[in-house]
Enzyme design. Structure first.
Site, short mmCIF file in Angstrom:
data_model
loop_
_atom_site.label_atom_id
_atom_site.label_comp_id
_atom_site.label_asym_id
_atom_site.label_seq_id
_atom_site.Cartn_x
_atom_site.Cartn_y
_atom_site.Cartn_z
N ARG A 16 3.35 -60.37 -87.68
CA ARG A 16 3.26 -61.67 -86.72
C ARG A 16 2.40 -62.52 -87.54
NH1 ARG A 16 1.68 -60.96 -80.89
NH2 ARG A 16 0.45 -59.51 -81.88
N ILE A 432 4.00 -70.43 -61.04
CA ILE A 432 5.36 -69.35 -61.45
C ILE A 432 4.67 -68.03 -61.36
CG2 ILE A 432 7.23 -68.77 -62.98
CD1 ILE A 432 7.28 -71.56 -61.20
N SER A 434 1.81 -66.58 -64.10
CA SER A 434 0.63 -66.38 -65.09
C SER A 434 -0.30 -67.49 -65.35
CB SER A 434 1.28 -65.93 -66.25
OG SER A 434 2.24 -66.77 -66.82
N CYS A 517 6.23 -64.69 -79.63
CA CYS A 517 7.00 -63.44 -79.79
C CYS A 517 6.96 -62.50 -78.67
CB CYS A 517 6.36 -62.71 -81.09
SG CYS A 517 6.17 -63.70 -82.75
N TRP A 562 15.96 -58.39 -71.83
CA TRP A 562 14.63 -58.48 -72.84
C TRP A 562 14.22 -57.16 -73.12
CZ3 TRP A 562 11.70 -63.01 -70.10
CH2 TRP A 562 12.57 -64.35 -69.90
N ASP A 600 11.42 -62.53 -60.81
CA ASP A 600 11.74 -63.36 -61.80
C ASP A 600 13.05 -63.02 -62.41
OD1 ASP A 600 9.57 -64.89 -61.42
OD2 ASP A 600 8.52 -64.04 -63.16
N HIS A 695 5.48 -75.60 -71.74
CA HIS A 695 5.32 -75.29 -73.28
C HIS A 695 4.86 -76.31 -74.17
CE1 HIS A 695 8.48 -72.72 -71.48
NE2 HIS A 695 8.05 -71.82 -72.10
N CYS A 727 7.06 -73.15 -65.48
CA CYS A 727 7.16 -71.87 -65.83
C CYS A 727 5.77 -71.42 -66.00
CB CYS A 727 7.92 -71.54 -67.37
SG CYS A 727 8.30 -70.01 -67.55
#
Length: 761
Positions: A16, A432, A434, A517, A562, A600, A695, A727
């Site tokens: 990464r 939402i 977190s 990621c 996912w 979710d 975001h 989100c």
């Protein structure tokens, strides 16, 4: 001689590297030169891998700092005018602002790339959209790749796919009216590439796998007639589904080659072998670009035998799609169970598999006999291995009674029972799930995994973070709280680590969007829940407050989508196994006093088959799985679900059939556009449209949030409307999170009072 190539390769780096370099640049901790250096190193390693495995071409243009659709948009100068940027002189900083927003402008919208978990930046089209060639980014990659002295194959998103994937910002605009302005720029791009010594260009047109309207299909022939004038050889690439119904059109197109996906749509191979002209290149996607299972090379060789006989030197082998969707290198997985590891192949190994296949075709199978035997033995071991089966799981699923997936009472009865104890105000506020994952949280989790921190010390650290999150929410006066998910690394990986039938990796990262990621778990066998997964954390959080605390779970379809999923049984069966495991968790949460539970399902829309004829079957089992996960709870227990960055207009009846008491959705980037469809449909249950974009690092103004909530009130009754961000807040910093939530709560309170006054009047 047949050839092999790839359609694209992971661009984040084996460890990464790009993620960390980009984020350091965003934070101002490094400069552009440093970022460019990291990018160049990643690309060089990717190209060297292809050269070392004797690929026929080095694929370029697949690298991106953020998103390949955005890169194509920049290349053809079609960026939104609202930013005020000059597309011909776009800086890297401005490029990132298109994707992330700035103080003046919202970021461009994101949505899922077909049925994958990758998010692309959605082009914005208006009647005033203009195009101009800006190929510097692509030319820079080509110049670097030329140093390898190997044939180069640039890859670009095709003009029709680019237009189709964009969104019209002018009411009534037909996107195809922009095609005459766009095609000359594409032609100039191809001419520029030819001048650079490029012989082949891969043009991706994956929309051909969709149910396209006739006007789109009819635009292909004239479009490619114009592009053919550039004089460069074109490989038209399709993937993610069958394009066999277009075989006559594809045969007529003035392109020199076609790529088809023989993993997702193996049946189309026979059609193309029978009908496609042998003077065209046929590129066969025979190695799965989206999953991690080792290919059975002998079976592939049998399947392509007829294609080899007809197309001879015009046969190319490839992955089914870009390897963007695969983790990079299995060799890095030193802790992975040896048996399961022998069943896997990541992007690097898939390149090696293609190299073996190509040698087998060109030199004979004896030249790679050992490699073919190892491949066959791995496939047989996986097929027969007893570790993948749990008879109790299969029996439980088989014996489900009729109606096992249904709540006890209809929504109208449930919501009355829930409100009796929740006693929430109008426009209740929540988040939402977190909250910011600080460096302290990540360091504690990493130290615990490395046995450098005891279980007691780790749990103490997590409880401290949970207490902090609860305190902050109470100070903000949020109505329904969350515990913040400090203990969770990823919303799917966290659950996969605690369910049987899953295995985990150290470095199997794939890009979701930008620098984000994910490291999907691998589902290799039957799924069950050995013990509670979230109960102690949620119960602890509830003990700290008198306000309702939401339990947070990831839904069965999202866990499926996912994860890297086993392919030896139907996906529907895997999903229902997961649903029953989650149902055990839901019932335990309820027993522990958690009476608001969010499950979710952001991947429901993502999993929708590309062909409409396959929708009903998928939606039936996907929605049943969601209902199974919450079945058996009392009417007083409120079930929430969350979905983000997808279009739901065409599947709203199915969304309604999930029967969640409250659904929260992403709507801020689209200016509440998605919510209008819920209103037109008369969605029967409660709705929480996102009122600001998490975001983007920008904090919304009260004016912006008020605007969005007023639009929501036009289509949703105030008694059924919730207020929340788009989100989760995991990727945000604490300062911006508190500032944004303060704005959100203040606006909700003001509108709440306004509604009360209006009711009195």
């Amino acid at each position: 001689m047949s050839k092999f190539h790839i359609l694209g390769f992971p661009r984040i780096g084996a460890k990464r590297e790009l993620k960390f370099a980009v984020e350091a640049y965003w934070k101002g901790n490094s400069d552009e030169a440093t970022l460019q250096s990291v990018a160049a190193d990643i690309q060089s390693k990717n190209w060297q891998l292809q050269q070392d495995n004797e690929a026929s071409f080095i694929t370029v243009g697949d690298f991106s700092f953020y998103d390949h659709v955005l890169d194509t948009l920049v290349c053809v100068g079609g960026i939104p005018a609202r930013f005020g940027f000059d597309p011909k002189n776009l800086t890297l900083e401005q490029y990132f602002q298109l994707a992330r927003g700035n103080k003046q402008q919202f970021a461009m919208e994101m949505t899922k790339w077909f049925d994958t978990n990758y998010h692309y930046i959605v082009p914005e089209w208006s009647e005033n959209t203009t195009f101009s060639l800006n190929p510097q980014h692509l030319l820079a990659q080509i110049a670097q790749a030329k140093l390898l002295n190997k044939a180069i194959k640039p890859v670009i998103v095709g003009p029709l796919t680019l237009l189709y994937l964009g969104k019209s910002k002018t009411t009534g605009l037909d996107r195809l009216t922009l095609l005459p302005k766009l095609l000359p720029v594409y032609q100039s791009l191809l001419e520029t590439l030819k001048a650079e010594g490029v012989d082949w260009v891969q043009i991706d047109e994956p929309i051909l796998a969709l149910d396209l309207a006739d006007k789109w299909i009819n635009s292909f022939e004239a479009s490619y007639q114009q592009l053919a004038q550039a004089g460069v050889s074109i490989l038209l690439a399709t993937y993610f589904g069958s394009v066999a119904e277009h075989i006559d059109l594809l045969n007529r197109l003035p392109v020199q080659g076609l790529h088809i996906d023989c993993v997702r749509a193996p049946a189309q191979l026979n059609t193309f072998v029978d009908v496609l002209s042998a003077d065209k290149v046929l590129s066969l996607g025979v190695v799965d670009g989206r999953n991690i299972w080792r290919a059975n090379l002998r079976r592939i060789l049998e399947n392509v035998a007829a294609a080899k006989e007809k197309f001879a030197d015009n046969l190319w082998l490839a992955p089914s799609c870009s390897l963007l969707h695969s983790p990079q290198d299995l060799n890095a997985e030193e802790k992975l169970d040896a048996t399961i590891k022998s069943w896997l192949a990541f992007a690097q190994q898939k390149v090696e598999e293609l190299s073996v296949l190509n040698k087998a075709i060109n030199l004979g199978e004896n030249a790679v006999a050992q490699e073919l035997f190892i491949s066959y033995a791995a496939a047989e071991d996986r097929r027969t291995n007893k570790r993948i089966h749990q008879e109790t799981v299969k029996e439980r699923l088989a014996k489900l009674p009729a109606g096992a997936d249904r709540r006890k009472s209809p929504f109208t009865t449930r919501i009355t029972a829930q409100q009796a104890w929740l006693n929430l105000p109008l426009l209740p506020t929540t988040t939402i799930g977190s909250f910011p994952q600080t460096s302290e949280i990540r360091q504690a989790r990493a130290a615990f995994k490395k046995d450098e921190l005891s279980l007691e010390a780790y749990e103490t650290a997590m409880k401290k973070e949970i207490a902090h999150v609860v305190t902050i929410q109470e100070e903000l006066d949020i109505d329904v709280l969350v515990h913040g998910e400090a203990e969770r690394n990823d919303m799917v990986e966290y659950f996969g680590e605690q369910l049987s039938g899953f295995v985990f990796t150290q470095f199997a990262w794939v890009q979701s969007y930008g620098s984000r990621c994910v490291k999907p778990p691998i589902i290799y066998g039957d799924v069950s829940r050995p013990e509670p997964m979230t109960v102690k954390w949620s119960a602890y959080a509830q003990s700290l407050t008198k306000r309702p605390m939401k339990g947070m779970l990831t839904g069965p379809v999202t866990i499926l989508q996912w994860s890297f999923v086993r392919d030896d049984i139907p996906r529907s069966e895997v999903t229902k196994q997961i649903a029953l495991a989650l149902n055990d968790e839901v019932l335990d949460l309820e027993k522990a006093g958690i009476k608001v539970i969010q499950i979710d399902e952001p991947a429901i829309r993502e999993g929708l088959p590309l062909k409409r004829a396959d929708w009903d079957n998928y939606l039936a089992w996907a929605c049943e799985a969601f209902r199974l996960s919450s079945a058996g709870v009392a009417d007083t227990t409120q079930i929430h679900t969350h979905m983000c960055y997808s279009e739901f207009n065409d599947i709203l009846p199915a969304i309604a059939s999930m029967d969640a008491d409250v659904i929260t959705i992403e709507t801020s980037r689209s200016d509440m556009e998605l919510l209008t469809a819920f209103g037109d449909f008369h969605y029967p249950n409660d709705i929480g449209p996102g009122v600001y974009d998490i975001h983007s690092p920008r904090v919304p103004t009260e004016r912006e949030v008020t605007h969005l909530l007023r639009k929501a009130l036009e289509v949703v009754d105030a008694k059924r409307l919730w207020v929340n961000p788009d989100c989760g807040l995991k990727t945000r910093g604490w300062t911006e999170t508190i500032d944004a939530l303060t704005v959100m709560v203040n606006v909700a309170k003001k509108l709440r009072e306004e509604l009360k006054l209006a009711e009195v009047a």
